[in-house]
Design a protein around this motif. Structure first.
Motif, PDB file in Angstrom:
ATOM      1  N   ILE A   1      62.510  31.772 121.777  1.00 39.39           N
ATOM      2  CA  ILE A   1      63.048  33.007 122.348  1.00 39.39           C
ATOM      3  C   ILE A   1      62.259  33.410 123.584  1.00 39.39           C
ATOM      4  O   ILE A   1      62.832  33.785 124.621  1.00 39.39           O
ATOM      5  CB  ILE A   1      63.027  34.142 121.304  1.00 39.39           C
ATOM      6  N   HIS A   2      60.948  33.308 123.500  1.00 42.44           N
ATOM      7  CA  HIS A   2      60.087  33.689 124.620  1.00 42.44           C
ATOM      8  C   HIS A   2      60.336  32.783 125.834  1.00 42.44           C
ATOM      9  O   HIS A   2      60.384  33.276 126.978  1.00 42.44           O
ATOM     10  CB  HIS A   2      58.623  33.611 124.181  1.00 42.44           C
ATOM     11  N   LEU A   3      60.508  31.509 125.607  1.00 46.89           N
ATOM     12  CA  LEU A   3      60.799  30.593 126.713  1.00 46.89           C
ATOM     13  C   LEU A   3      62.128  30.939 127.372  1.00 46.89           C
ATOM     14  O   LEU A   3      62.250  30.941 128.604  1.00 46.89           O
ATOM     15  CB  LEU A   3      60.827  29.152 126.205  1.00 46.89           C
ATOM     16  N   TYR A   4      63.116  31.264 126.554  1.00 42.86           N
ATOM     17  CA  TYR A   4      64.427  31.596 127.116  1.00 42.86           C
ATOM     18  C   TYR A   4      64.373  32.901 127.905  1.00 42.86           C
ATOM     19  O   TYR A   4      64.860  32.975 129.046  1.00 42.86           O
ATOM     20  CB  TYR A   4      65.471  31.702 126.003  1.00 42.86           C
ATOM     21  N   LEU A   5      63.775  33.941 127.332  1.00 40.92           N
ATOM     22  CA  LEU A   5      63.700  35.223 128.023  1.00 40.92           C
ATOM     23  C   LEU A   5      62.864  35.130 129.293  1.00 40.92           C
ATOM     24  O   LEU A   5      63.073  35.894 130.238  1.00 40.92           O
ATOM     25  CB  LEU A   5      63.119  36.300 127.093  1.00 40.92           C
ATOM     26  N   GLY A   6      61.938  34.185 129.316  1.00 39.57           N
ATOM     27  CA  GLY A   6      61.107  33.984 130.501  1.00 39.57           C
ATOM     28  C   GLY A   6      61.754  33.107 131.558  1.00 39.57           C
ATOM     29  O   GLY A   6      61.155  32.841 132.603  1.00 39.57           O
ATOM     30  N   GLY A   7      62.995  32.659 131.296  1.00 39.57           N
ATOM     31  CA  GLY A   7      63.726  31.869 132.282  1.00 39.57           C
ATOM     32  C   GLY A   7      63.400  30.389 132.273  1.00 39.57           C
ATOM     33  O   GLY A   7      63.763  29.667 133.210  1.00 39.57           O
TER      34      GLY A   7
ATOM     35  N   LYS B   1      69.911  28.447 122.208  1.00 36.76           N
ATOM     36  CA  LYS B   1      70.346  28.577 120.810  1.00 36.76           C
ATOM     37  C   LYS B   1      70.354  27.214 120.121  1.00 36.76           C
ATOM     38  O   LYS B   1      69.978  27.090 118.937  1.00 36.76           O
ATOM     39  CB  LYS B   1      71.741  29.194 120.750  1.00 36.76           C
ATOM     40  N   LYS B   2      70.748  26.182 120.837  1.00 37.56           N
ATOM     41  CA  LYS B   2      70.744  24.844 120.260  1.00 37.56           C
ATOM     42  C   LYS B   2      69.316  24.423 119.915  1.00 37.56           C
ATOM     43  O   LYS B   2      69.055  23.878 118.831  1.00 37.56           O
ATOM     44  CB  LYS B   2      71.370  23.858 121.247  1.00 37.56           C
ATOM     45  N   LEU B   3      68.393  24.686 120.822  1.00 35.89           N
ATOM     46  CA  LEU B   3      66.985  24.371 120.575  1.00 35.89           C
ATOM     47  C   LEU B   3      66.460  25.206 119.411  1.00 35.89           C
ATOM     48  O   LEU B   3      65.706  24.706 118.562  1.00 35.89           O
ATOM     49  CB  LEU B   3      66.159  24.644 121.829  1.00 35.89           C
ATOM     50  N   TYR B   4      66.856  26.460 119.339  1.00 33.28           N
ATOM     51  CA  TYR B   4      66.426  27.352 118.268  1.00 33.28           C
ATOM     52  C   TYR B   4      66.887  26.824 116.912  1.00 33.28           C
ATOM     53  O   TYR B   4      66.108  26.768 115.951  1.00 33.28           O
ATOM     54  CB  TYR B   4      66.984  28.749 118.522  1.00 33.28           C
ATOM     55  N   ASP B   5      68.154  26.417 116.828  1.00 40.02           N
ATOM     56  CA  ASP B   5      68.694  25.891 115.566  1.00 40.02           C
ATOM     57  C   ASP B   5      67.965  24.616 115.146  1.00 40.02           C
ATOM     58  O   ASP B   5      67.677  24.412 113.957  1.00 40.02           O
ATOM     59  CB  ASP B   5      70.187  25.623 115.706  1.00 40.02           C
ATOM     60  N   HIS B   6      67.650  23.764 116.122  1.00 43.93           N
ATOM     61  CA  HIS B   6      66.878  22.548 115.813  1.00 43.93           C
ATOM     62  C   HIS B   6      65.476  22.918 115.317  1.00 43.93           C
ATOM     63  O   HIS B   6      64.930  22.255 114.427  1.00 43.93           O
ATOM     64  CB  HIS B   6      66.775  21.650 117.053  1.00 43.93           C
ATOM     65  N   THR B   7      64.923  23.971 115.897  1.00 47.36           N
ATOM     66  CA  THR B   7      63.587  24.421 115.493  1.00 47.36           C
ATOM     67  C   THR B   7      63.605  24.938 114.055  1.00 47.36           C
ATOM     68  O   THR B   7      62.672  24.669 113.283  1.00 47.36           O
ATOM     69  CB  THR B   7      63.083  25.520 116.440  1.00 47.36           C
ATOM     70  N   VAL B   8      64.649  25.664 113.690  1.00 42.73           N
ATOM     71  CA  VAL B   8      64.789  26.138 112.309  1.00 42.73           C
ATOM     72  C   VAL B   8      64.819  24.956 111.348  1.00 42.73           C
ATOM     73  O   VAL B   8      64.139  24.951 110.308  1.00 42.73           O
ATOM     74  CB  VAL B   8      66.057  27.001 112.141  1.00 42.73           C
ATOM     75  N   THR B   9      65.592  23.934 111.695  1.00 37.13           N
ATOM     76  CA  THR B   9      65.675  22.731 110.853  1.00 37.13           C
ATOM     77  C   THR B   9      64.317  22.045 110.767  1.00 37.13           C
ATOM     78  O   THR B   9      63.899  21.589 109.691  1.00 37.13           O
ATOM     79  CB  THR B   9      66.723  21.764 111.421  1.00 37.13           C
ATOM     80  N   MET B  10      63.616  21.983 111.886  1.00 44.00           N
ATOM     81  CA  MET B  10      62.283  21.369 111.910  1.00 44.00           C
ATOM     82  C   MET B  10      61.321  22.126 110.992  1.00 44.00           C
ATOM     83  O   MET B  10      60.540  21.511 110.249  1.00 44.00           O
ATOM     84  CB  MET B  10      61.739  21.369 113.334  1.00 44.00           C
ATOM     85  N   ILE B  11      61.383  23.447 111.029  1.00 49.45           N
ATOM     86  CA  ILE B  11      60.524  24.264 110.172  1.00 49.45           C
ATOM     87  C   ILE B  11      60.802  23.962 108.703  1.00 49.45           C
ATOM     88  O   ILE B  11      59.882  23.771 107.900  1.00 49.45           O
ATOM     89  CB  ILE B  11      60.742  25.760 110.460  1.00 49.45           C
ATOM     90  N   MET B  12      62.067  23.892 108.363  1.00 50.66           N
ATOM     91  CA  MET B  12      62.435  23.637 106.975  1.00 50.66           C
ATOM     92  C   MET B  12      62.004  22.236 106.542  1.00 50.66           C
ATOM     93  O   MET B  12      61.518  22.041 105.429  1.00 50.66           O
ATOM     94  CB  MET B  12      63.938  23.826 106.788  1.00 50.66           C
ATOM     95  N   ASN B  13      62.147  21.277 107.424  1.00 54.61           N
ATOM     96  CA  ASN B  13      61.738  19.907 107.098  1.00 54.61           C
ATOM     97  C   ASN B  13      60.228  19.798 106.933  1.00 54.61           C
ATOM     98  O   ASN B  13      59.731  18.956 106.176  1.00 54.61           O
ATOM     99  CB  ASN B  13      62.205  18.941 108.186  1.00 54.61           C
ATOM    100  N   THR B  14      59.503  20.662 107.637  1.00 50.57           N
ATOM    101  CA  THR B  14      58.040  20.618 107.590  1.00 50.57           C
ATOM    102  C   THR B  14      57.478  21.360 106.383  1.00 50.57           C
ATOM    103  O   THR B  14      56.557  20.879 105.715  1.00 50.57           O
ATOM    104  CB  THR B  14      57.449  21.228 108.882  1.00 50.57           C
ATOM    105  N   LEU B  15      58.043  22.546 106.107  1.00 48.81           N
ATOM    106  CA  LEU B  15      57.475  23.405 105.077  1.00 48.81           C
ATOM    107  C   LEU B  15      58.027  23.164 103.678  1.00 48.81           C
ATOM    108  O   LEU B  15      57.310  23.294 102.694  1.00 48.81           O
ATOM    109  CB  LEU B  15      57.712  24.878 105.441  1.00 48.81           C
TER     110      LEU B  15
END
Length: 219
Positions: free
Chosen positions: A183-189, A198-212
């Motif tokens: 979110i910070h990267l997007y808001l910062g341009g 949003k696509k990167l965010y959704d992938h990040t959510v999946t990555m978090i779940m796969n990790t934790l």
């Protein structure tokens, strides 16, 4: 009958003292000033929130604002707490789910929506847009309260053996940090479009779940 009427009237008659009325007036005035500052924040961004411009919107003197909030940092803190309330309400609107996977994704989706739809509050709270303001203990407690749903879900998942990390605080930070990063990267341009972010965010959510989350639990 007269006594009965008199007693009923007497028992329901409440007197507000001068001191109580003055405190109520002061609190109402403080809330109105915070709302005026919040509207400036949302309409024009953090740079628009100055004591002078807030006073202009309220049609009052800057002295009144300084008396109530001290310097601009005091006003910024109240805006921070207002943002915490908005974030808390955003999470509270997410219906709990029996499935950890679904509930977790719903909460992360709500966090994304807050970051995009309340971007000025988000940048104030998590992006350092007010250089004069640094969150104090009360502000940090406000953040913890706002993130209560994620914290409670994480603690429950740890107790149920769904999450591999056993430290609840560390687990929440492992979830929060990468979500905030996108979110910070997007808001910062730094990301070209909301769709790409949003696509990167959704992938990040999946990555978090796969990790934790333990492999046997997923799917």
């Amino acid at each position: 009958m007269k006594d009965q009427l008199f007693n009923t009237k007497d028992s329901t008659h409440n007197v507000t003292t001068f001191q109580e009325a003055r405190l109520q007036h002061t609190e109402n005035l403080r809330q109105n000033i915070v709302h005026a500052a919040a509207s400036l924040l949302q309409e024009h961004g953090p740079e628009a929130v100055t004591v002078r411009r807030v006073a202009e919107r309220m049609e009052c003197s800057t002295k009144i604002i300084y008396n109530l909030f001290g310097k601009k940092e005091g006003l910024a803190k109240h805006l921070y707490m207002e943002g915490c309330t908005l974030l808390s309400q955003t999470f509270e609107n997410v219906l709990p789910q029996a499935s950890f996977d679904i509930y977790f994704r719903d909460l992360t989706h709500a966090y994304w929506n807050f970051g995009i739809q309340q971007s000025s509050f988000y940048q104030l709270m998590f992006g350092g847009s007010f250089s004069e303001f640094k969150p104090d203990a009360e502000s940090m407690q406000g953040t913890a309260t706002a993130l209560k749903q994620i914290s409670e879900l994480t603690q429950t998942a740890i107790k149920q053996g769904l999450i591999q990390e056993k430290d609840p605080l560390l687990a929440v930070r492992l979830i929060w940090a990468p979500l905030h990063g996108v979110i910070h990267l997007y808001l910062g341009g730094h990301i070209e479009s909301e769709e790409a972010a949003k696509k990167l965010y959704d992938h990040t959510v999946t990555m978090i779940m796969n990790t934790l989350i333990k492999p046997s639990v997923q799917g």
